[in-house]
Design an enzyme around this catalytic site. Structure first.
Site, mmCIF file in Angstrom:
data_model
loop_
_atom_site.group_PDB
_atom_site.id
_atom_site.type_symbol
_atom_site.label_atom_id
_atom_site.label_comp_id
_atom_site.label_asym_id
_atom_site.label_seq_id
_atom_site.Cartn_x
_atom_site.Cartn_y
_atom_site.Cartn_z
ATOM 1 C CE LYS A 93 -24.939 -71.287 -23.629
ATOM 2 N NZ LYS A 93 -24.827 -71.111 -22.162
ATOM 3 C CB SER A 127 -27.887 -67.859 -18.629
ATOM 4 O OG SER A 127 -27.454 -68.494 -19.836
ATOM 5 C CB ALA A 141 -33.189 -72.792 -17.200
ATOM 6 C CE LYS A 192 -21.692 -73.777 -21.886
ATOM 7 N NZ LYS A 192 -22.725 -74.401 -21.025
ATOM 8 C CB THR A 210 -21.046 -74.965 -17.405
ATOM 9 O OG1 THR A 210 -19.828 -74.466 -17.955
ATOM 10 C CG2 THR A 210 -22.202 -74.311 -18.102
ATOM 11 C CB VAL A 244 -30.143 -82.407 -25.071
ATOM 12 C CG1 VAL A 244 -28.876 -82.292 -25.926
ATOM 13 C CG2 VAL A 244 -31.301 -82.921 -25.925
ATOM 14 C CD GLU A 300 -26.561 -79.630 -27.607
ATOM 15 O OE1 GLU A 300 -25.681 -80.218 -28.260
ATOM 16 O OE2 GLU A 300 -27.639 -79.273 -28.112
#
Length: 347
Positions: free
Chosen positions: A107, A140, A142, A193, A250, A281, A283
């Site tokens: 993403k 989603s 993890a 997002k 998120t 990371v 993002e």
């Protein structure tokens, strides 16, 4: 039928997707540059750095050889940070089968070109049909996927057969997969997002409460849709799993590394220290810069993105950024929603 499935790389999300595939009975080759991580996965069936206290299936085998990972693979899932996607794609080019199913679950945008990930892959893998490149996105975490908690995602490709092949590969009793032909929309929504999730972490860290976060998410979605539709996306995609679904997950969960990063920034920690302490990371930081540049390129108004850019890269205080957002010139809510979206919803 897919006989060999590879996942690149062995971070938290890559490992979680490898677990989904293993639960579907697939023999999975999981690639990592880190020799110690490879050894741990193969000998202890664990990935303690990214998913502690979770036992991996013996069907997951790790390797630090890219050639071994992708050569003769029927399906390859790329979960490479956006900054490394071009390099990895270039390295696997000599070994990838032309008819392999290629899925990415990253993403973000490439900073130097502002390209989406499927565009980067098309550049570096010209032998493959770009219409068959698949993106996987949606709400989603993890940490929940590896616990087999119910999760729903979307896979998008211009070629419906490729999207359905990815759907068949991944879907199971706890991991439901929908298809969507709107590659641009799914990629733009998944990337942007993360910006709003950073903002949500900031508002929570500042103690602004639920009202402020609800407003941030709603107006943030409007920004995402404005830029996305200008870039050619279907406006309805932003009302789906890749859009509002991922935004909710998120912005409201402490599993989100972008939320956690924003929360640390609100408490006064410098960005460099936040990223160092996270160890993974984030993002949303680079994506904020990319979106700031894209909004200028496409002449799209993105006030939340603009203020977060100033907080991250120009030293503006989060408190002043919030004050400036609230003090913007008054406007009408509906006029800021893309006309195409209103038309489609009313049909």
């Amino acid at each position: 039928m897919t006989n060999k499935v590879s996942v690149l790389v062995a971070g938290s999300w890559g490992t979680a997707l490898a677990s989904v595939l293993a639960d579907n009975g697939k023999q999975v080759l999981l690639w990592s540059r880190n020799e110690e991580q490879v050894k741990e996965i193969n000998e202890k069936h664990s990935n303690s750095r990214f998913l502690p206290n979770f036992e991996l299936s013996p069907l997951i085998v790790a390797t630090n050889s890219l050639q071994e990972a992708v050569e003769d693979a029927d399906a390859i899932i790329l979960v490479v940070p956006s900054s490394g996607m071009r390099d990895v794609a270039s390295q696997i080019r000599p070994y990838v089968k032309k008819d392999a199913l290629l899925i990415h679950a990253t993403k973000g945008f490439e900073m130097s070109t502002l390209k989406r990930m499927t565009e980067v892959l098309a550049d570096e893998l010209p032998e493959m049909d770009p219409k068959r490149l698949v993106v996987l996105s949606g709400p989603s975490h993890a940490e929940e996927v590896v616990q087999k908690r119910p999760t729903t995602v979307v896979v998008a490709a211009e070629d419906l057969e490729a999207a359905e092949a990815a759907q068949d590969l991944m879907i199971n009793a706890y991991f439901r997969v929908y298809t969507n032909p709107d590659v641009a929309g799914v990629e733009v929504a998944g990337a942007l997002k993360n910006i709003i999730a950073l903002g949500a972490g900031l508002t929570d860290g500042l103690g602004f409460g639920d009202n402020a976060k609800a407003a941030l998410m709603t107006r943030g979605l409007a920004e995402i849709a404005r830029l996305g539709t200008t870039m050619g996306a279907n406006p309805l995609t932003f009302a789906g799993l890749a859009g509002i679904g991922d935004l909710i997950a998120t912005c409201t969960s402490q599993h989100s590394r972008n939320w956690r990063a924003g929360n640390k920034l609100a408490k006064g920690m410098p960005l460099e220290d936040v990223l160092k302490e996270m160890g993974m990371v984030v993002e949303g930081v680079k994506t904020t810069k990319a979106a700031y540049e894209l909004s200028s390129r496409y002449d799209v108004t993105m006030p939340i993105t603009n203020e977060l850019y100033l907080v991250l890269f120009a030293g503006k205080s989060p408190q002043l950024a919030a004050q400036d957002l609230m003090g913007r010139v008054r406007t009408h809510e509906i006029e800021e929603v893309p006309v195409e979206l209103i038309t489609k919803v009313l049909k």
